[in-house]
Design a protein around this motif. Structure first.
Motif, PDB file in Angstrom:
ATOM      1  N   ARG A  61      -6.855  -1.082  -7.108  1.00  0.00           N
ATOM      2  CA  ARG A  61      -6.366  -0.750  -8.391  1.00  0.00           C
ATOM      3  C   ARG A  61      -7.020   0.563  -9.364  1.00  0.00           C
ATOM      4  NH1 ARG A  61      -0.642   0.444  -5.580  1.00  0.00           N
ATOM      5  NH2 ARG A  61      -0.805  -0.119  -3.602  1.00  0.00           N
ATOM      6  N   GLU A  77      -5.900  -6.598  -4.256  1.00  0.00           N
ATOM      7  CA  GLU A  77      -5.656  -4.700  -4.092  1.00  0.00           C
ATOM      8  C   GLU A  77      -5.351  -4.110  -5.816  1.00  0.00           C
ATOM      9  OE1 GLU A  77      -3.809  -3.457  -1.735  1.00  0.00           O
ATOM     10  OE2 GLU A  77      -3.514  -1.981  -2.548  1.00  0.00           O
ATOM     11  N   ARG A 112       0.876  -0.564 -11.953  1.00  0.00           N
ATOM     12  CA  ARG A 112       0.335   0.251 -13.522  1.00  0.00           C
ATOM     13  C   ARG A 112       0.739  -0.897 -14.894  1.00  0.00           C
ATOM     14  NH1 ARG A 112      -1.067   4.965 -11.890  1.00  0.00           N
ATOM     15  NH2 ARG A 112      -0.925   6.057 -10.049  1.00  0.00           N
ATOM     16  N   ARG A 143     -10.007   1.620  -9.273  1.00  0.00           N
ATOM     17  CA  ARG A 143     -10.056   3.571  -9.133  1.00  0.00           C
ATOM     18  C   ARG A 143      -9.681   4.009  -9.997  1.00  0.00           C
ATOM     19  NH1 ARG A 143      -7.697   2.160  -3.811  1.00  0.00           N
ATOM     20  NH2 ARG A 143      -5.344   2.524  -4.973  1.00  0.00           N
ATOM     21  N   GLU A 144      -8.608   3.310 -10.918  1.00  0.00           N
ATOM     22  CA  GLU A 144      -8.227   3.421 -12.547  1.00  0.00           C
ATOM     23  C   GLU A 144      -9.326   4.257 -13.483  1.00  0.00           C
ATOM     24  OE1 GLU A 144      -5.268   5.374 -13.249  1.00  0.00           O
ATOM     25  OE2 GLU A 144      -4.658   5.177 -11.674  1.00  0.00           O
ATOM     26  N   ARG A 151       0.593  -1.281  -0.284  1.00  0.00           N
ATOM     27  CA  ARG A 151       0.167   0.442   0.156  1.00  0.00           C
ATOM     28  C   ARG A 151       0.817   1.083   0.158  1.00  0.00           C
ATOM     29  NH1 ARG A 151      -6.115  -1.981   2.515  1.00  0.00           N
ATOM     30  NH2 ARG A 151      -5.987  -3.213   0.467  1.00  0.00           N
TER      31      ARG A 151
END
Ligand code: SAM
Length: 210
Positions: free
Chosen positions: A198, A194, A146, A201-202, A139
């Motif tokens: 992510r 996780e 990415r 959220r992206e 975190r």
């Protein structure tokens, strides 16, 4: 693409194990097979973008590596016995003999002679991480996920010193997934969660920017 590499220090590299006593006869291949489920399957679905490598370092045929590609695999069932039956059929194949690199055995499932070296040669440009208790927390890594990732996970006894040194030399960054040591398959599920968060959220950010 999300890649998970499970290193089975004593995991069976041949079909010589009993489905009726998988933990007792397969060098804990059960741990690795549960990790395949955690990496590739959602409730009632198959993730589209996962490759799992099982590095099998136990038994007379070691080292050998099984590779599962979720974009091509068919009929992957979640229960451990079905996964073990599948693994036994794959390991009974001799498609990897004599060749170098991965040989196709079934849809989406390949087999190679060799261990960590054949995996490292197959990873392309994926960012490499090794899961390790006490390492920097995932975190605290803003860029994790990415780009394509390759995540190394130990078995019930962790990593041998040799493998750990090899991973360091291969540029794998140590990363923790929390303060408590969990089972390998749970570690895989936590990493998937996780990455899912992510990615969501992206997507949400991209929608707002549109
Ligand atoms: C059951 S644990 C290994 C336990 C082993 N006895 C040891 O001392 O390393 C299996 C693997 O899951 C991963 N793992 C488990 N808990 C973790 C944590 N909190 N942070 C990072 N990795 C973890 C590690 O890769 C570990 O090798």
């Amino acid at each position: 693409l999300r890649r998970f590499i499970l290193i089975g220090q004593k995991a069976a590299s041949s079909e010589d194990f009993s489905l009726d006593d998988l933990p007792g006869t397969s060098g804990r291949l059960d741990v690795l097979l549960r990790s395949v489920r955690a990496a590739m399957l959602t409730s009632h679905g198959l993730r589209p973008d996962v490759v799992v490598y099982l590095v099998l370092l136990g038994g007379a045929r070691a080292p050998r590596t099984m590779r599962f590609d979720s974009s091509a695999v068919k009929f992957l069932r979640p229960d451990e016995r079905a996964l073990a039956t599948l693994a036994r059929k794959v390991l009974a194949s001799r498609a990897d003999e004599g060749g170098s690199g991965f040989a196709s055995v079934k849809a989406g499932i390949m087999l190679a002679r060799g261990g960590l070296d054949v995996v490292l040669a197959d990873l392309g440009g994926a960012a490499r991480y090794v899961l390790e208790e006490g390492a920097p927390d995932v975190r605290a890594e803003p860029d994790f996920g990415r780009e394509d990732v390759a995540i190394f996970v130990g078995d019930h006894t962790g990593f041998s010193d040799d493998v750990r040194a090899h991973l360091d030399a291969a540029g794998a960054r140590p990363m923790s997934i929390g303060p408590v040591r969990v089972h390998a398959d749970d570690a895989v599920a936590i990493v998937q969660n996780e990455l899912d968060r992510r990615e969501a959220r992206e997507h949400a950010r991209a929608r707002v920017d549109d």
